[in-house]
Design a protein around this motif. Structure first.
Motif, PDB file in Angstrom:
ATOM      1  N   ILE A 189      -9.052 -21.847  14.466  1.00 23.45           N
ATOM      2  CA  ILE A 189      -8.784 -22.069  13.048  1.00 23.45           C
ATOM      3  C   ILE A 189      -7.416 -22.743  12.981  1.00 23.45           C
ATOM      4  O   ILE A 189      -6.379 -22.112  13.192  1.00 23.45           O
ATOM      5  N   GLU A 190      -7.431 -24.055  12.724  1.00 26.04           N
ATOM      6  CA  GLU A 190      -6.186 -24.838  12.731  1.00 26.04           C
ATOM      7  C   GLU A 190      -6.070 -25.712  11.494  1.00 26.04           C
ATOM      8  O   GLU A 190      -5.092 -26.425  11.313  1.00 26.04           O
ATOM      9  N   VAL A 191      -7.122 -25.692  10.696  1.00 20.69           N
ATOM     10  CA  VAL A 191      -7.172 -26.537   9.501  1.00 20.69           C
ATOM     11  C   VAL A 191      -7.274 -25.582   8.303  1.00 20.69           C
ATOM     12  O   VAL A 191      -8.078 -24.639   8.344  1.00 20.69           O
ATOM     13  N   ASP A 248       4.660 -32.857  10.146  1.00 23.03           N
ATOM     14  CA  ASP A 248       4.481 -33.090  11.575  1.00 23.03           C
ATOM     15  C   ASP A 248       5.128 -31.978  12.400  1.00 23.03           C
ATOM     16  O   ASP A 248       6.322 -31.721  12.279  1.00 23.03           O
ATOM     17  N   ARG A 249       4.325 -31.323  13.254  1.00 26.27           N
ATOM     18  CA  ARG A 249       4.854 -30.194  14.028  1.00 26.27           C
ATOM     19  C   ARG A 249       5.900 -30.610  15.058  1.00 26.27           C
ATOM     20  O   ARG A 249       6.636 -29.778  15.580  1.00 26.27           O
ATOM     21  N   MET A 250       5.939 -31.923  15.383  1.00 30.53           N
ATOM     22  CA  MET A 250       6.909 -32.411  16.365  1.00 30.53           C
ATOM     23  C   MET A 250       8.250 -32.761  15.728  1.00 30.53           C
ATOM     24  O   MET A 250       9.186 -33.133  16.416  1.00 30.53           O
ATOM     25  N   ASN A 291       0.201 -23.496  15.311  1.00 30.62           N
ATOM     26  CA  ASN A 291       0.996 -24.735  15.372  1.00 30.62           C
ATOM     27  C   ASN A 291       0.366 -25.805  14.477  1.00 30.62           C
ATOM     28  O   ASN A 291       1.029 -26.421  13.641  1.00 30.62           O
ATOM     29  N   ASP A 292      -0.930 -26.011  14.668  1.00 30.62           N
ATOM     30  CA  ASP A 292      -1.600 -27.016  13.837  1.00 30.62           C
ATOM     31  C   ASP A 292      -1.860 -26.492  12.429  1.00 30.62           C
ATOM     32  O   ASP A 292      -1.779 -27.253  11.457  1.00 30.62           O
ATOM     33  N   LEU A 293      -2.166 -25.197  12.318  1.00 28.74           N
ATOM     34  CA  LEU A 293      -2.439 -24.675  10.970  1.00 28.74           C
ATOM     35  C   LEU A 293      -1.202 -24.860  10.073  1.00 28.74           C
ATOM     36  O   LEU A 293      -1.323 -25.239   8.907  1.00 28.74           O
ATOM     37  N   ILE A 296     -11.490 -20.448  27.177  1.00 29.39           N
ATOM     38  CA  ILE A 296     -11.330 -21.878  27.487  1.00 29.39           C
ATOM     39  C   ILE A 296     -11.548 -22.690  26.211  1.00 29.39           C
ATOM     40  O   ILE A 296     -12.543 -22.513  25.513  1.00 29.39           O
ATOM     41  N   ARG A 297     -10.592 -23.567  25.926  1.00 24.14           N
ATOM     42  CA  ARG A 297     -10.759 -24.446  24.764  1.00 24.14           C
ATOM     43  C   ARG A 297     -11.301 -25.783  25.238  1.00 24.14           C
ATOM     44  O   ARG A 297     -10.770 -26.364  26.191  1.00 24.14           O
ATOM     45  N   THR A 298     -12.325 -26.279  24.574  1.00 24.13           N
ATOM     46  CA  THR A 298     -12.865 -27.580  24.972  1.00 24.13           C
ATOM     47  C   THR A 298     -11.872 -28.675  24.579  1.00 24.13           C
ATOM     48  O   THR A 298     -10.935 -28.448  23.793  1.00 24.13           O
ATOM     49  N   LEU A 299     -12.115 -29.855  25.130  1.00 21.66           N
ATOM     50  CA  LEU A 299     -11.170 -30.979  25.017  1.00 21.66           C
ATOM     51  C   LEU A 299     -10.635 -31.192  23.594  1.00 21.66           C
ATOM     52  O   LEU A 299     -11.408 -31.309  22.643  1.00 21.66           O
ATOM     53  N   ASP A 300      -9.298 -31.233  23.494  1.00 18.59           N
ATOM     54  CA  ASP A 300      -8.635 -31.462  22.202  1.00 18.59           C
ATOM     55  C   ASP A 300      -7.944 -32.822  22.282  1.00 18.59           C
ATOM     56  O   ASP A 300      -6.726 -32.892  22.395  1.00 18.59           O
ATOM     57  N   ALA A 301      -8.736 -33.911  22.256  1.00 24.99           N
ATOM     58  CA  ALA A 301      -8.151 -35.253  22.421  1.00 24.99           C
ATOM     59  C   ALA A 301      -7.958 -35.929  21.072  1.00 24.99           C
ATOM     60  O   ALA A 301      -8.357 -35.407  20.033  1.00 24.99           O
TER      61      ALA A 301
HETATM   62 MG    MG Z   1      -3.822 -27.144  17.982  1.00 26.99          MG
END
Ligand code: MG
Ligand code: PEP
Length: 547
Positions: A405-407, A439-441, A429-431, A316-321
């Motif tokens: 690990i995304e940074v 921008d990944r989008m 995706n973020d890494l 479970i990943r905690t909130l990614d807001a």
């Molecule tokens: Mg991410």
């Protein structure tokens, strides 16, 4: 005749078969006619909007999984107040409803295009609704995806959500579109159905119904040929279930798990026979609310998901807001660059009560289930942050604590980070987005966000190496894990588990069960010495083919 064209591969796998060219569903601009009665035109506009929304809603009820999600978004678009208000203003000034819809949609699309990235990719959705409204108002039927009589590769400018969502997936061998990017709905849908797809393939002129296409949804290459000896892919041969013993062919254990964005994805994951969940995104619990759900409400939802994977593992990943995932009760980040602002774990640091409640709810659900519950934090940048999160989670009784690990900074410091936690999971995706400052989008930057980029592979290798040294598990839970050719490379770079959109699991399972750990290591070496994503992918594909 043989012609090769290059696009961007967004859903891995290869397909061969006849093309069915989708005639663009775009309506023609209705002429400006004077003398319309605003009151009756307003009624026509409202009734058309209701009918179009109801028709898509009807389809949404019959669809499942992400097809249903795509259609639900289309319903919202049909009822979108911006579009409606803009059209209504024009009706009030004397335009007929169909012309008002046309002009309103064009103004809306221009604004979306100017915003770029994710917003620009919604233009196809607005035009789809525009065309449906005009078709309803004028009585002229819409062109679109024809009913398929035989397995085919669909070729289109871009595919409208309402059309693609109810396609018979067993008859679609692949998708090729001229427009779109990695996050356009065609790409999302193709990945969720496990159908190969290539988007942004500009040079499709001359492709006609019946031409044979050979497409590679990984490399993005499409071959158009009239060679009649090409054997058509059998869509029914596409594996539908994960048939994987949990190990490589030499017995090395490598976990394969599903990614879930909300509980409605559970049936698909179970259907595919996913043994557990490698990434449960929890934003769905918080979206669209004015205050965070309390611990009791959250626990109930976690318990429901955990129940479906009894005996397995759920991460479970905690909130990614924050940034592209704003929430009403999360203090707004007014910095000029929110993607680099207070998001992910930084929100929990700024508002620790949100994290405390969530961790308590997860800990309570953990105690009531027979599932190995692992918990991880998003967007961790430093060992200090990892230590902070780990202490909080352990205080609440969470047994297995990890970080994403995304940074790039976190990848470089993976060894120190792993000192504080039990596992790491790489969010490619973020890494990729933060490594390439791309921008990944953004469809236009898709090449930089290609998971085969050497710099990204090197960072993954750094994390994998740290995991090996410390004897701690390292997962990959970004989209990269869903590519059956890249999957063994990720294992060779040190990943001990991979998680992905459920429909991608069967193909990845098949690929891994044929490999040994030394073979994966060899493929990783091949990929790491390549100078470009293209040469890395080609070298690995060649090596796999020769084995
Ligand atoms: Mg991410
Ligand atoms: C990632 O960034 O790779 C990831 C898995 O997280 P998300 O896509 O939810 O940001």
């Amino acid at each position: 005749m043989e012609k090769r064209v290059q696009g961007v591969g967004v859903s891995a796998g290869s397909a061969q078969g006849p093309a069915v060219v989708v005639v663009s569903g775009k309506a023609v601009a209705p002429v400006v006619e004077g003398g319309a009665d605003p009151a009756s035109e307003a009624v026509r506009l409202d009734s058309a909007t209701e009918r179009v929304a109801a028709e898509i809603e009807n389809r949404a009820e019959r669809a499942e999984g992400s097809a249903a999600e795509v259609l639900t978004t289309a319903v919202l678009m049909a009822k979108d107040p911006t579009l409606r208000t803009k059209a209504r203003e024009r009706v009030d000034s004397g335009l007929r409803a169909e012309r008002a819809v046309w002009e309103a949609a064009e103004e809306f699309c221009a604004a979306l295009e100017a915003s770029g990235g994710y917003f620009a990719e919604r233009v196809a959705d607005v035009r789809d609704i525009r065309d449906r409204l005009i078709s309803d108002l004028t009585g002229v039927p819409l062109p679109g995806v024809p009913e398929l009589a035989a397995p085919s590769i669909l070729v289109a400018d871009d595919l409208a959500p309402a059309d693609t969502a109810t396609l018979d997936a067993d008859l679609v061998l692949g998708f090729v579109t001229r427009e779109g990017g990695p996050t356009s709905h065609t790409a999302i849908l193709a990945r969720s159905l496990g159908i190969p797809a290539v988007v942004a393939c500009r040079d499709l002129d001359g492709v006609a119904d019946g031409n044979c296409l050979i497409l590679d949804g990984g490399s993005g290459q499409v071959t158009i040929t009239d060679d009649s000896s090409v054997v058509m892919t059998n869509p029914r041969a596409r594996p539908k279930h994960l048939d994987y013993a949990g190990t490589l062919s030499d017995g090395t254990p490598i976990g394969l798990l599903a990614n879930l964005g909300e509980p409605s994805g559970v049936p698909t994951a179970r259907d595919v026979r996913a043994p557990g969940v490698g990434l449960l995104r929890t934003e769905f619990l918080f979206d669209g609310r004015t205050s965070a759900p309390d611990a009791e409400q959250q626990r109930h939802v976690y318990e429901e998901v955990l129940k479906a994977f009894t005996g397995g593992r759920v991460v479970i990943r905690t909130l990614d807001a924050g940034s592209d995932k704003p929430l009403a009760f999360v203090r707004e980040d007014t910095s000029p660059n929110p993607a680099l602002g207070v998001r992910g774990l930084r929100v929990s640091v700024a508002q620790p009560e949100l994290l405390d409640v969530q961790l308590q709810a997860i800990a309570d659900a953990q105690e009531r289930s027979e599932v190995e519950v692992w918990v991880m934090a998003p967007m961790v940048s430093t060992p200090t942050e990892a230590e902070w999160f780990s202490a909080k989670a352990r205080e609440r009784g969470i047994r297995k604590v990890g970080v994403m690990i995304e940074v790039p900074a976190a990848a470089l410091q993976a060894d120190r980070i792993l000192e504080h936690v039990d596992f790491a999971s790489i969010g490619t995706n973020d890494l990729a987005q933060y490594t390439f400052a791309a921008d990944r989008m953004s469809g236009g930057l898709a090449e930089l966000n290609d998971p085969w980029q050497p710099a990204l592979l090197e960072l993954i290798a750094t994390v994998g190496e740290a995991g090996r040294r410390r004897g701690k598990p390292v997962g990959v839970c970004g989209e990269a894990a869903a590519d059956p050719i890249l999957a063994p490379v990720l294992v060779g770079l040190g990943a001990t588990s991979l998680s992905m959109t459920p429909r991608a699991l069967p193909a990845v399972g098949r690929a891994l069960s044929r490999m040994t750990a030394p073979e994966c290591g060899q493929l990783a070496k091949r990929a790491l010495i390549a100078a470009t994503p293209e040469t890395a992918r080609a070298a690995v594909s060649q090596e796999i083919a020769s084995e």
